[in-house]
Design a protein around this motif. Structure first.
Motif, short mmCIF file in Angstrom:
data_model
loop_
_atom_site.label_atom_id
_atom_site.label_comp_id
_atom_site.label_asym_id
_atom_site.label_seq_id
_atom_site.Cartn_x
_atom_site.Cartn_y
_atom_site.Cartn_z
N ALA A 1 -39.80 -0.49 6.37
CA ALA A 1 -39.90 -1.22 7.64
C ALA A 1 -38.50 -1.59 8.10
CB ALA A 1 -40.74 -2.48 7.46
N ILE A 2 -38.28 -1.50 9.40
CA ILE A 2 -37.03 -1.97 9.99
C ILE A 2 -37.42 -3.00 11.04
CG2 ILE A 2 -34.94 -1.34 11.28
CD1 ILE A 2 -35.23 1.49 10.22
N GLY A 3 -36.78 -4.16 11.04
CA GLY A 3 -37.18 -5.17 12.01
C GLY A 3 -36.18 -6.29 12.09
N SER A 4 -36.62 -7.39 12.71
CA SER A 4 -35.72 -8.54 12.84
C SER A 4 -36.53 -9.82 12.73
CB SER A 4 -34.97 -8.49 14.17
OG SER A 4 -35.90 -8.48 15.23
N THR A 5 -35.88 -10.85 12.17
CA THR A 5 -36.45 -12.20 12.20
C THR A 5 -35.37 -13.08 12.83
OG1 THR A 5 -35.70 -12.36 9.92
CG2 THR A 5 -38.07 -12.12 10.23
N GLY A 6 -35.69 -13.64 13.98
CA GLY A 6 -34.68 -14.40 14.71
C GLY A 6 -33.53 -13.49 15.09
N ALA A 7 -32.30 -13.87 14.70
CA ALA A 7 -31.13 -13.07 15.07
C ALA A 7 -30.71 -12.12 13.95
CB ALA A 7 -29.97 -14.01 15.42
N SER A 8 -31.53 -12.00 12.86
CA SER A 8 -31.13 -11.17 11.72
C SER A 8 -31.96 -9.90 11.65
CB SER A 8 -31.32 -11.92 10.40
OG SER A 8 -30.79 -13.21 10.52
N GLY A 9 -31.27 -8.77 11.47
CA GLY A 9 -31.97 -7.50 11.31
C GLY A 9 -32.13 -7.19 9.83
N PHE A 10 -33.17 -6.39 9.49
CA PHE A 10 -33.35 -6.01 8.08
C PHE A 10 -33.94 -4.61 7.97
CE2 PHE A 10 -37.39 -7.90 9.32
CZ PHE A 10 -38.30 -6.99 8.84
N LEU A 11 -33.67 -3.99 6.81
CA LEU A 11 -34.33 -2.73 6.41
C LEU A 11 -35.02 -3.04 5.10
CD1 LEU A 11 -34.73 0.42 6.11
CD2 LEU A 11 -32.48 0.47 5.03
N ARG A 12 -36.34 -2.79 5.03
CA ARG A 12 -37.06 -3.04 3.78
C ARG A 12 -37.63 -1.73 3.27
NH1 ARG A 12 -40.03 -7.36 5.20
NH2 ARG A 12 -41.85 -6.13 5.75
N ILE A 13 -37.27 -1.38 2.03
CA ILE A 13 -37.85 -0.19 1.39
C ILE A 13 -38.52 -0.69 0.12
CG2 ILE A 13 -37.42 2.06 0.36
CD1 ILE A 13 -35.03 2.39 2.16
N GLY A 14 -39.85 -0.59 0.06
CA GLY A 14 -40.60 -1.14 -1.08
C GLY A 14 -40.35 -2.63 -1.16
N VAL B 1 -37.41 -3.97 -1.81
CA VAL B 1 -35.98 -4.26 -1.59
C VAL B 1 -35.70 -4.47 -0.10
CG1 VAL B 1 -33.62 -3.38 -1.89
CG2 VAL B 1 -35.39 -2.82 -3.57
N THR B 2 -35.09 -5.61 0.24
CA THR B 2 -34.75 -5.88 1.64
C THR B 2 -33.23 -5.95 1.78
OG1 THR B 2 -36.79 -7.11 1.93
CG2 THR B 2 -35.11 -7.45 3.60
N VAL B 3 -32.70 -5.20 2.74
CA VAL B 3 -31.25 -5.16 2.95
C VAL B 3 -30.95 -5.75 4.33
CG1 VAL B 3 -29.22 -3.63 2.99
CG2 VAL B 3 -31.26 -2.96 1.70
N PRO B 4 -30.00 -6.71 4.45
CA PRO B 4 -29.66 -7.21 5.78
C PRO B 4 -28.91 -6.14 6.58
CG PRO B 4 -28.32 -8.27 4.08
CD PRO B 4 -29.25 -7.35 3.37
N THR B 5 -29.32 -5.92 7.83
CA THR B 5 -28.71 -4.84 8.63
C THR B 5 -28.35 -5.34 10.03
OG1 THR B 5 -30.92 -4.14 9.26
CG2 THR B 5 -29.90 -2.94 7.45
N THR B 6 -28.15 -6.66 10.18
CA THR B 6 -27.86 -7.23 11.50
C THR B 6 -26.69 -6.50 12.18
OG1 THR B 6 -28.49 -9.33 10.54
CG2 THR B 6 -27.41 -9.43 12.69
N GLY B 7 -26.87 -6.15 13.44
CA GLY B 7 -25.80 -5.48 14.18
C GLY B 7 -25.91 -3.97 14.11
N VAL B 8 -26.69 -3.45 13.15
CA VAL B 8 -26.83 -2.00 13.02
C VAL B 8 -28.30 -1.60 13.21
CG1 VAL B 8 -26.37 0.01 11.56
CG2 VAL B 8 -24.93 -2.02 11.37
N HIS C 1 -26.31 -6.15 19.32
CA HIS C 1 -25.91 -6.64 20.64
C HIS C 1 -27.04 -7.42 21.31
CE1 HIS C 1 -23.08 -3.23 19.96
NE2 HIS C 1 -22.22 -4.16 20.36
N GLY C 2 -27.76 -8.19 20.51
CA GLY C 2 -28.83 -9.03 21.04
C GLY C 2 -30.10 -8.28 21.39
N VAL C 3 -30.14 -6.93 21.17
CA VAL C 3 -31.35 -6.16 21.48
C VAL C 3 -32.15 -5.95 20.20
CG1 VAL C 3 -32.25 -4.02 22.48
CG2 VAL C 3 -30.07 -4.96 23.29
N ALA C 4 -33.40 -6.39 20.17
CA ALA C 4 -34.22 -6.27 18.97
C ALA C 4 -34.95 -4.93 18.97
CB ALA C 4 -35.20 -7.43 18.89
N LEU C 5 -34.28 -3.90 18.45
CA LEU C 5 -34.87 -2.56 18.30
C LEU C 5 -34.49 -2.05 16.92
CD1 LEU C 5 -34.12 -0.65 21.65
CD2 LEU C 5 -36.36 -1.29 20.75
N ALA C 6 -35.38 -1.26 16.29
CA ALA C 6 -35.08 -0.75 14.94
C ALA C 6 -33.77 0.06 14.97
CB ALA C 6 -36.24 0.09 14.44
#
Ligand code: HEM
Length: 272
Positions: A65-78, A80-87, A92-97
């Motif tokens: 899953a790729i998503g965001s909570t508030g202003a933080s982006g994340f990639l979750r595989i199984g 394991v969750t990795v912070p990916t804010t900005g990527v 740039h404030g746009v909440a898209l995977a």
């Protein structure tokens, strides 16, 4: 790779290395693969989660899953969750995977992305099938891409891997042919990843499911087909990154000239 060349070319000779159908297919394919990848990322953005099996949301837990909570982006595989804010997830404030820079179109538009994807699928499949036919009939596959038993010997393979790691590329007569790592990766793309992309893509189409229901059995359901489609796309991205890096390291002018005009200058032998 054909032969209006000196009988035994040496380093420095200009040889005719890429035949016209290879060059034509290569550039049409490069364009269609890039548009397919970028429009595919926008389609993924509409539901940025992947599942195994037949059913998706409400039935299964996503394995990716790729998503965001508030202003933080994340990639979750199984688990394991990795912070990916900005990527990934949010940039740039746009909440898209996947961020607008990587997608076609760049603003969120599922309908337009699907139109791009299905239009360029024709440009991938028709030239791909013609290239397969030509490659077999002209013996390009058998002559230029099929590894010889000697090349598949573990000692030869290891030698080529260590030569690549030390950026020692073939020179002189040996540079007339693809090396074994090129052969294996090109075979993997032409006969593995590209056909797998097309077949898993067809498996996700309801019309094709009705015509060829066996596709769902082969890939273990529509959600599995979507996951395999995504994994193959990621492997193709990996191939493109390494492919471009090798073109840059091996001499971009000479490499690009050979894929545009067919003519390639054999690199001079270097003292080892
Ligand atoms: C857009 C940037 C690209 C550039 C600059 C590029 C460049 C090249 C060059 C120079 C070669 C010849 C290598 C040699 O003679 O040693 C080659 C071969 C090849 N490339 Fe690319 N490439 C690009 C994209 C792609 C893509 C997107 C794919 C497929 C996903 C691809 C698949 C292949 C294959 C399969 C061959 C071997 C073709 C054959 O002989 O049958 N390339 N590329």
């Amino acid at each position: 790779m054909s032969d209006p060349v000196p009988a035994r070319p040496t380093g420095g000779d200009l040889i005719y290395r890429q035949r016209r159908p290879v060059r034509l297919w290569h550039w049409i394919n490069a364009l269609s693969v890039i548009v397919m990848l970028m429009s595919g990322l926008m389609i993924f953005n509409a539901h940025p989660q992947l599942y195994w099996g037949q059913y998706g949301a409400n039935h299964e837990t996503p394995w990716l899953a790729i998503g965001s909570t508030g202003a933080s982006g994340f990639l979750r595989i199984g688990a394991v969750t990795v912070p990916t804010t900005g990527v990934l997830g949010i940039s740039h404030g746009v909440a898209l995977a996947f961020p607008p820079l990587l997608t076609i179109p760049s603003g969120y538009d599922l309908a337009a992305a699907r139109q791009w994807h299905f239009a360029f699928a024709w440009l991938l499949v028709i030239p791909g099938l013609l290239f397969w036919l030509w490659g077999l009939a002209s013996r390009h596959f058998q002559h230029d891409l099929a590894p010889t038993p000697a090349e598949l010997h573990p000692r030869h393979l290891w030698q080529d891997i260590t030569d690549h790691a030390r950026l020692r590329f073939h020179t002189g007569e040996a540079a007339r042919r693809y090396n074994i790592l090129q052969k294996l990766s090109y075979i993997g793309i032409i006969f593995g990843l590209l056909p797998a992309m097309v077949l898993t893509g067809l498996t996700m189409s309801p019309g094709m499911d009705a015509a060829w229901p066996w596709l769902l059995d082969v890939f273990g359901g529509r959600q599995s087909a979507r996951s395999i489609h995504f994994i193959c796309a990621a492997l193709i991205v990996g191939f493109i990154v390494v492919h471009l890096l090798m073109v840059l390291l091996a001499g971009p002018f000479n490499e690009l000239r050979s894929m545009i005009t067919g003519w390639y200058r054999l690199p001079q032998e270097k003292a080892r």
